[in-house]
Write a protein that holds these residues in place. Structure first.
Motif, PDB file in Angstrom:
ATOM      1  N   ILE A 197      -2.254   3.649   6.436  1.00  0.00           N
ATOM      2  CA  ILE A 197      -1.551   4.382   5.190  1.00  0.00           C
ATOM      3  C   ILE A 197      -2.329   5.148   4.358  1.00  0.00           C
ATOM      4  O   ILE A 197      -2.124   6.163   3.979  1.00  0.00           O
ATOM      5  N   LYS A 198      -3.592   4.722   4.048  1.00  0.00           N
ATOM      6  CA  LYS A 198      -4.675   5.385   3.354  1.00  0.00           C
ATOM      7  C   LYS A 198      -5.129   6.731   3.929  1.00  0.00           C
ATOM      8  O   LYS A 198      -5.250   7.813   3.415  1.00  0.00           O
ATOM      9  N   ASP A 223       1.476  -8.796  -4.855  1.00  0.00           N
ATOM     10  CA  ASP A 223       0.204  -8.990  -4.005  1.00  0.00           C
ATOM     11  C   ASP A 223       0.687 -10.064  -3.084  1.00  0.00           C
ATOM     12  O   ASP A 223       1.058 -11.111  -3.135  1.00  0.00           O
ATOM     13  N   SER A 267      -2.713  -1.143   5.888  1.00  0.00           N
ATOM     14  CA  SER A 267      -3.155  -0.422   4.529  1.00  0.00           C
ATOM     15  C   SER A 267      -3.994   0.457   4.598  1.00  0.00           C
ATOM     16  O   SER A 267      -4.123   1.761   4.142  1.00  0.00           O
ATOM     17  N   GLN A 268      -5.064   0.277   5.782  1.00  0.00           N
ATOM     18  CA  GLN A 268      -5.883   1.403   6.074  1.00  0.00           C
ATOM     19  C   GLN A 268      -5.270   2.516   6.693  1.00  0.00           C
ATOM     20  O   GLN A 268      -5.908   3.766   6.477  1.00  0.00           O
ATOM     21  N   LYS A 306       3.559   2.409  -4.609  1.00  0.00           N
ATOM     22  CA  LYS A 306       2.701   2.414  -5.843  1.00  0.00           C
ATOM     23  C   LYS A 306       3.154   1.491  -6.804  1.00  0.00           C
ATOM     24  O   LYS A 306       2.415   0.589  -7.511  1.00  0.00           O
ATOM     25  N   GLU A 334      -2.194  -6.725   6.812  1.00  0.00           N
ATOM     26  CA  GLU A 334      -2.223  -5.928   5.600  1.00  0.00           C
ATOM     27  C   GLU A 334      -3.420  -5.310   5.692  1.00  0.00           C
ATOM     28  O   GLU A 334      -3.239  -3.819   5.233  1.00  0.00           O
ATOM     29  N   LYS A 335      -4.634  -5.708   6.021  1.00  0.00           N
ATOM     30  CA  LYS A 335      -5.691  -4.867   6.013  1.00  0.00           C
ATOM     31  C   LYS A 335      -5.677  -3.807   6.994  1.00  0.00           C
ATOM     32  O   LYS A 335      -5.888  -2.732   6.821  1.00  0.00           O
ATOM     33  N   SER A 360       0.679  -1.351   0.090  1.00  0.00           N
ATOM     34  CA  SER A 360      -0.096  -0.060   0.085  1.00  0.00           C
ATOM     35  C   SER A 360       0.898   1.234  -0.025  1.00  0.00           C
ATOM     36  O   SER A 360       0.525   2.295  -0.608  1.00  0.00           O
ATOM     37  N   GLU A 398       1.791   7.694   1.395  1.00  0.00           N
ATOM     38  CA  GLU A 398       2.146   6.843   0.168  1.00  0.00           C
ATOM     39  C   GLU A 398       3.392   7.383  -0.187  1.00  0.00           C
ATOM     40  O   GLU A 398       3.634   8.688  -0.471  1.00  0.00           O
TER      41      GLU A 398
END
Length: 324
Positions: free
Chosen positions: A316-317, A111, A313-314, A106, A309-310, A103, A322
């Protein structure tokens, strides 16, 4: 005709399973490469080399460590994802590469769920929240109160933009409802040097790096970022104990192979990994590095990768950190 075709397919699949099983019985027949996607000398190398040495002994073939640093560990991790799935190229999985990197970068190029066959967890090691002795806060609660009274005026150092220590700082600020100013350095060493010199008031750092200075009274540890206390800093509370319920920013290690690696080989590697983790020398080595051993099945590690990862990633968003 359909019955005949179905039978043919079954025979082919049965033969493939049989061949995989036979391959696993003789595997390995040559050296295995374990890619550690970071530079030598850090905690990842300490963990990876200790595991590689013991697995070499148990497998009867050398497990050769290959350090491939770059882009927060994503370069070496991507290389393994694209390798032949024959059991001879493995990667040291890590929170920064399998939970944060996809995440954060880019162009990570892999994956974590689809491109790897998890072998098993190794363990976890928390970061520490350390402050300069002159900093007025002596507890996490006092730090939060100080930051709220001085919004945007409290700096924290990290090993660099996008590193686990940086994202942990963002995680802490969000959980505590405060604003901190991030000061990135080129590694943990430079960050701690400035912290020791009083140029920054606080930092998030791996416990093996901060522990000697805490023991010497040169730094003050306010909390560890795991859900349980560290054996190296047994008197230092966890973030949850300090008031941030559910806070967990441990650094998790595991072994993985490229997706498509035959299951019998994965099972054999999992057994050898668990045997290695059960040995006295590996237990001692990882304990000295502040790593808590948490072995499990390939399915346990796959489930953990998905969950970890969930979470990251949340974060980071929502934090907007990023990297290109």
């Amino acid at each position: 005709m359909r019955i005949r075709n179905a039978l043919a397919v079954a025979i082919v699949l049965g033969s493939a399973v049989s061949l995989d099983g036979a391959h696993a019985q003789t595997y390995p027949t040559r050296a295995i490469t374990l890619v550690i996607p970071f530079a030598p000398g850090g905690s990842t190398s300490i963990v990876g080399r200790g595991i590689a040495d013991k697995m070499s002994e148990l497998l009867g073939e050398k497990v050769v460590v290959d350090n491939r640093p770059g882009a927060g560990g994503t370069i070496g991790t991507k290389a393994v994802a694209k390798s032949d799935p024959d059991g001879y190229t493995l990667v040291l999985g890590y929170t920064g590469t399998l939970a944060i990197g996809p995440s954060l970068y880019k162009s990570a190029g892999y994956d974590p769920r689809k491109d790897f066959a998890p072998i098993g967890l190794i363990g976890n090691a928390p970061n520490s929240l350390v402050v300069h002795p002159s900093f007025p806060a002596k507890t996490v609660a006092e730090l939060i109160a100080h930051a709220k009274a001085n919004p945007g005026k409290v700096n924290f150092g990290s090993a660099g933009a996008g590193t686990v220590s940086h994202i942990t700082g963002e995680y802490f600020a969000r959980a505590a409802g405060i604003t901190l100013v991030h000061i990135p350095y080129k590694g943990t060493g430079p960050a701690l040097t400035d912290l020791l010199g009083g140029h920054i008031p606080m930092a998030f750092a791996p416990i093996p790096a901060s522990h000697p200075n805490v023991s010497a009274g040169k730094l003050r540890a306010l909390a560890v970022t795991s859900t349980t206390r560290s054996s190296l800093l047994p008197d230092v509370p966890t973030m949850a104990e300090a008031g941030l319920a559910g806070f967990d920013a441990s650094l998790y290690y595991g072994l993985a192979a490229p997706a498509g690696t035959p299951r019998p080989i994965i099972d054999k590697l999992n057994k050898v990994l668990r045997d290695a983790l059960g040995s006295d020398e590996v237990k001692r080595q990882l304990a000295n590095d502040g790593t808590e051993i948490t072995p499990g099945t390939p399915e346990d590690y796959a489930e953990f990768i998905d969950k970890d990862e969930k979470k990251w990633s949340q974060l980071i968003k929502t934090s907007g950190v990023e990297q290109e």
